[in-house]
Design a protein around this motif. Structure first.
Motif, PDB file in Angstrom:
ATOM      1  N   TYR A  14      -9.395  17.921  14.639  1.00 47.13           N
ATOM      2  CA  TYR A  14      -8.367  16.967  14.238  1.00 47.13           C
ATOM      3  C   TYR A  14      -8.132  16.977  12.731  1.00 47.13           C
ATOM      4  N   PHE A  15      -6.883  16.750  12.373  1.00 52.85           N
ATOM      5  CA  PHE A  15      -6.498  16.453  11.001  1.00 52.85           C
ATOM      6  C   PHE A  15      -6.456  14.937  10.915  1.00 52.85           C
ATOM      7  N   VAL A  16      -7.229  14.371   9.994  1.00 48.02           N
ATOM      8  CA  VAL A  16      -7.398  12.926   9.886  1.00 48.02           C
ATOM      9  C   VAL A  16      -6.991  12.475   8.489  1.00 48.02           C
ATOM     10  N   THR A  17      -6.313  11.346   8.416  1.00 42.02           N
ATOM     11  CA  THR A  17      -5.971  10.741   7.130  1.00 42.02           C
ATOM     12  C   THR A  17      -6.454   9.301   7.125  1.00 42.02           C
ATOM     13  N   ILE A  18      -7.196   8.948   6.080  1.00 40.95           N
ATOM     14  CA  ILE A  18      -7.681   7.583   5.902  1.00 40.95           C
ATOM     15  C   ILE A  18      -7.149   7.098   4.559  1.00 40.95           C
ATOM     16  N   SER A  19      -6.464   5.965   4.559  1.00 38.72           N
ATOM     17  CA  SER A  19      -5.789   5.480   3.358  1.00 38.72           C
ATOM     18  C   SER A  19      -6.313   4.124   2.912  1.00 38.72           C
ATOM     19  N   VAL A  20      -6.364   3.945   1.607  1.00 34.59           N
ATOM     20  CA  VAL A  20      -6.764   2.679   0.994  1.00 34.59           C
ATOM     21  C   VAL A  20      -5.636   1.671   1.209  1.00 34.59           C
ATOM     22  N   ILE A  21      -5.991   0.402   1.390  1.00 33.42           N
ATOM     23  CA  ILE A  21      -4.968  -0.632   1.560  1.00 33.42           C
ATOM     24  C   ILE A  21      -4.011  -0.615   0.371  1.00 33.42           C
ATOM     25  N   GLN A  22      -2.756  -0.807   0.680  1.00 34.82           N
ATOM     26  CA  GLN A  22      -1.677  -0.824  -0.319  1.00 34.82           C
ATOM     27  C   GLN A  22      -1.628   0.462  -1.157  1.00 34.82           C
ATOM     28  N   TRP A  23      -2.227   1.513  -0.674  1.00 32.05           N
ATOM     29  CA  TRP A  23      -2.253   2.808  -1.373  1.00 32.05           C
ATOM     30  C   TRP A  23      -2.773   2.654  -2.803  1.00 32.05           C
ATOM     31  N   ALA A  24      -3.739   1.776  -2.986  1.00 30.43           N
ATOM     32  CA  ALA A  24      -4.307   1.534  -4.322  1.00 30.43           C
ATOM     33  C   ALA A  24      -5.102   2.760  -4.781  1.00 30.43           C
ATOM     34  N   ASP A  25      -4.914   3.147  -6.015  1.00 31.14           N
ATOM     35  CA  ASP A  25      -5.589   4.314  -6.586  1.00 31.14           C
ATOM     36  C   ASP A  25      -7.020   3.971  -6.980  1.00 31.14           C
ATOM     37  N   HIS A  60      -6.308   8.088  -0.854  1.00 33.98           N
ATOM     38  CA  HIS A  60      -6.525   8.459   0.552  1.00 33.98           C
ATOM     39  C   HIS A  60      -7.405   9.698   0.619  1.00 33.98           C
ATOM     40  N   LEU A  61      -7.849  10.004   1.830  1.00 42.71           N
ATOM     41  CA  LEU A  61      -8.559  11.250   2.018  1.00 42.71           C
ATOM     42  C   LEU A  61      -8.101  11.898   3.302  1.00 42.71           C
TER      43      LEU A  61
END
Length: 180
Positions: A14-25, A60-61
């Protein structure tokens, strides 16, 4: 959640994407990236996660991975890293954005359906089954070129928090199984 974004094939990659809330850096600091790397290494060693490729961006990662219990691993990974990252931000005297980041993470927790103390990650992990070589190659190139496209480096293997080094014949930060 849509059936389209569930890891139903226990033998699939699988290709997986996990993102921080509100796309915060958040991942602009090495110590925060190390929390992610250490947790991924733990999941590889102790939870049967096979990692083929990975890249940590600022908010994100991406992972290309497999496991018979991928949903459980992603749940545990997000829960653990959420706690550790929250604690690291809270305890970091050099974190100039501490007040804002803690406010953002706490507000997301309060607004969640579970009314948690804090929430670091966006819901889900967006798994996409890589069912053929063309899709696999496209996602691998996308993942490794993410830092180039963002203007952080000129070549993918220059990005430390990525498996691009492994694919360029160098030793990377985490162990990966190279896709052929």
């Amino acid at each position: 959640m849509s059936e389209k974004y569930k890891a139903g094939d226990t033998e699939g990659i699988y290709f997986v994407t996990i993102s921080v809330i509100q796309w915060a850096d958040v991942f602009t600091r090495r110590d925060y990236c190390e929390i992610i790397c250490n947790s991924l290494a733990y999941c590889q060693k102790e939870k049967n996660l096979t990692l083929y490729a990975w890249c940590i961006m600022t908010n994100h990662l991406h992972l290309i991975c497999s496991s018979p219990v991928l949903p459980n691993i992603m749940r545990d990974f997000k829960k653990y890293t959420s706690k550790e990252l929250y604690k690291a931000i809270k305890q970091n005297p050099q974190e100039s954005r501490k007040g804002w980041l803690l406010w953002l993470i706490n507000a997301a927790g309060e607004q969640s359906s579970k009314h948690e103390e804090y929430k670091f990650w966006q819901p889900g992990y967006h798994p996409i089954l890589l069912h053929d070589n063309q899709t696999m190659e496209q996602k691998l190139a996308y993942l490794h070129h993410n830092p180039v496209k963002a203007g952080f480096v000129e070549e993918p293997e220059q990005w430390y928090y990525s498996s691009a080094r492994d694919y360029a014949g160098e030793k990377g930060r985490l162990e990966v199984v190279l896709l052929e």
